[in-house]
Design an enzyme around this catalytic site. Structure first.
Site, short mmCIF file in Angstrom:
data_model
loop_
_atom_site.label_atom_id
_atom_site.label_comp_id
_atom_site.label_asym_id
_atom_site.label_seq_id
_atom_site.Cartn_x
_atom_site.Cartn_y
_atom_site.Cartn_z
N GLU A 1 0.81 -1.21 0.00
CA GLU A 1 0.00 0.00 0.00
C GLU A 1 0.85 1.26 0.00
OE1 GLU A 1 -1.89 0.56 4.12
OE2 GLU A 1 -1.72 -1.58 3.84
N CYS B 1 0.41 2.51 8.62
CA CYS B 1 1.18 1.46 7.95
C CYS B 1 0.50 0.11 7.99
CB CYS B 1 2.52 1.26 8.66
SG CYS B 1 3.36 2.78 8.97
N1 SAH Z 1 10.17 0.74 9.11
C1 SAH Z 1 10.38 2.16 8.99
C2 SAH Z 1 9.39 2.78 8.06
C3 SAH Z 1 7.98 2.90 8.62
S1 SAH Z 1 7.62 4.59 8.64
C4 SAH Z 1 10.41 2.79 10.35
O1 SAH Z 1 10.26 2.07 11.32
O2 SAH Z 1 10.67 3.98 10.46
C5 SAH Z 1 6.13 4.70 9.41
C6 SAH Z 1 6.15 5.41 10.75
O3 SAH Z 1 4.89 5.25 11.37
C7 SAH Z 1 7.17 4.83 11.71
O4 SAH Z 1 7.67 5.84 12.53
C8 SAH Z 1 6.33 3.85 12.47
O5 SAH Z 1 6.93 3.52 13.69
C9 SAH Z 1 5.04 4.62 12.62
N2 SAH Z 1 3.87 3.80 12.85
C10 SAH Z 1 3.63 2.52 12.47
N3 SAH Z 1 2.42 2.12 12.87
C11 SAH Z 1 1.87 3.15 13.50
C12 SAH Z 1 0.60 3.36 14.15
N4 SAH Z 1 -0.30 2.40 14.19
N5 SAH Z 1 0.37 4.57 14.68
C13 SAH Z 1 1.28 5.55 14.63
N6 SAH Z 1 2.48 5.42 14.04
C14 SAH Z 1 2.78 4.24 13.49
#
Ligand code: SAH
Length: 346
Positions: free
Chosen positions: A89, A335
């Site tokens: 996505e 995500c």
């Molecule tokens: N794997 C990479 C890229 C993902 S970026 C990373 O960890 O940075 C997406 C961002 O959204 C990251 O900071 C991740 O930790 C955050 N994220 C993921 N799921 C989330 C959620 N349910 N609510 C808020 N932030 C979230």
């Protein structure tokens, strides 16, 4: 699966055209067609026999837009289908200055963060450089964008996957997406977000592609971080900060921390104070995110008012910080949420 022509650089396309005994100028036609998000079969300048030969070896449409959901705030959520049937996505946010596309680097993820939907089924596979690039090419084409007049102006590697866990393909993608003559999105308009794979952060600093480095911090101490991010057992916050400083020294780019506010875990006054202590004086910015609650996960977010209070504490402490505007919450903006919901339906 066949090979993916979007993996190739302009020079590699030129070599390919020579290999097939076609005239040199065909390379430009093929490369430009691809950069315009066209299928091989739709590049009208090329002869049918040449296209047939190419199609024996390469996927015609490695990334296909399968579904677009539009949020009430205009944010679009994309579901892309890959040639092997996997789905990933992406998100497109429109601003006055242009459009920012959030792209995926892996199908699934193996980092296992407690709040994230992308890793619910683990890592399925890495995307190739061309599959990462093609997400942008097809969306840019959807809005009539070309390489010269881009509809997609900014890119963030914040979709599903951990970009630095797919390092070689991501770096190849970064080289190809920034290459002159291609779609040529400048490194300063690209942000790469990592959960903090420290050795790869050092490697990235050496690549000569000064993208904005974003690190998902989400905690103010190692113990807290280990509770929600398994990767924290391997790399300590102090080591992440050192790697960020190195990145700044090499590229001159200020780095950014993502901090998703989770009730009872990292969102109290004491956490804000510790964060100030950790980050004060560093060339960084803190991006606060209100948790998008994921059904399958048990963590809860905090209210908007509480989030602003947390932001106020950081600002009082002298940090540069913002609370990210919530976009697309009504269409599964976080995500992996949309993919997870579609997988369940199938
Ligand atoms: N794997 C990479 C890229 C993902 S970026 C990373 O960890 O940075 C997406 C961002 O959204 C990251 O900071 C991740 O930790 C955050 N994220 C993921 N799921 C989330 C959620 N349910 N609510 C808020 N932030 C979230």
């Amino acid at each position: 699966m066949k090979e993916i022509i979007q993996d190739l650089s302009a020079a590699e396309i030129a070599a390919l055209v020579a290999e097939y005994g076609e005239q040199k100028y065909r390379a430009g036609q093929l490369y430009r067609g691809i950069m315009r998000g066209k299928r091989i079969s739709d590049i009208s300048e090329l002869s049918k026999p040449f296209k047939e030969k190419l199609l024996e070896r390469f996927e015609d449409e490695p990334v296909r837009i399968r579904e677009v959901l539009t949020s009430s705030d205009g944010t679009e959520k994309y579901l892309f289908e890959l040639a092997d049937g996997n789905i990933i996505e992406g998100v497109l946010m429109s601003y006055k200055y242009g459009r920012t596309q959030c792209i995926s680097t892996q199908v699934g993820c193996r980092m296992g963060c407690a709040f994230c939907a992308s890793g619910l089924n683990g890592l399925i596979r890495n995307l190739t450089a061309g599959e990462i690039l093609a997400q942008i090419l097809v969306v840019n084409a959807r809005f009539g964008g070309t390489a010269e007049k881009r509809a997609v102006t900014n890119v963030v590697l914040m979709g599903s996957g951990e970009p630095l866990d797919n390092y070689d393909n991501v770096v190849r993608f970064l080289k190809n997406v920034t290459a002159e003559g291609g779609i040529c999105i400048s490194a300063r308009n690209i942000s790469l977000s990592t959960c903090g794979l420290v050795p790869k952060m050092y490697d990235l600093a050496e690549e000569g592609i000064p993208v904005n480095l974003t690190v998902s911090l989400h905690a103010s101490s190692d113990e807290e971080r280990e509770r929600i991010m398994p990767v924290a057992k391997a790399y300590k916050i102090a080591d992440i900060l050192k790697a960020c400083d190195h990145y700044f020294d090499k590229t001159g780019r200020r780095y950014i921390f993502e901090y998703s506010l989770i009730a009872g875990e990292n969102a109290d006054k004491e956490h804000a104070a510790r964060l100030v202590f950790l980050l004060r004086g560093r060339p960084c910015h803190v991006n606060l995110i209100r948790l998008n609650e994921v059904k399958e996960r048990h963590l809860r977010g905090i209210s908007e008012k509480e989030a602003y209070r947390f932001l106020g504490e950081l600002e009082k402490g002298g940090l540069s910080a913002t609370l990210r505007r919530r976009t697309g919450a009504d269409i599964g903006g976080a995500c992996g949420q949309l993919r997870a919901s579609r997988l369940k339906e199938e």
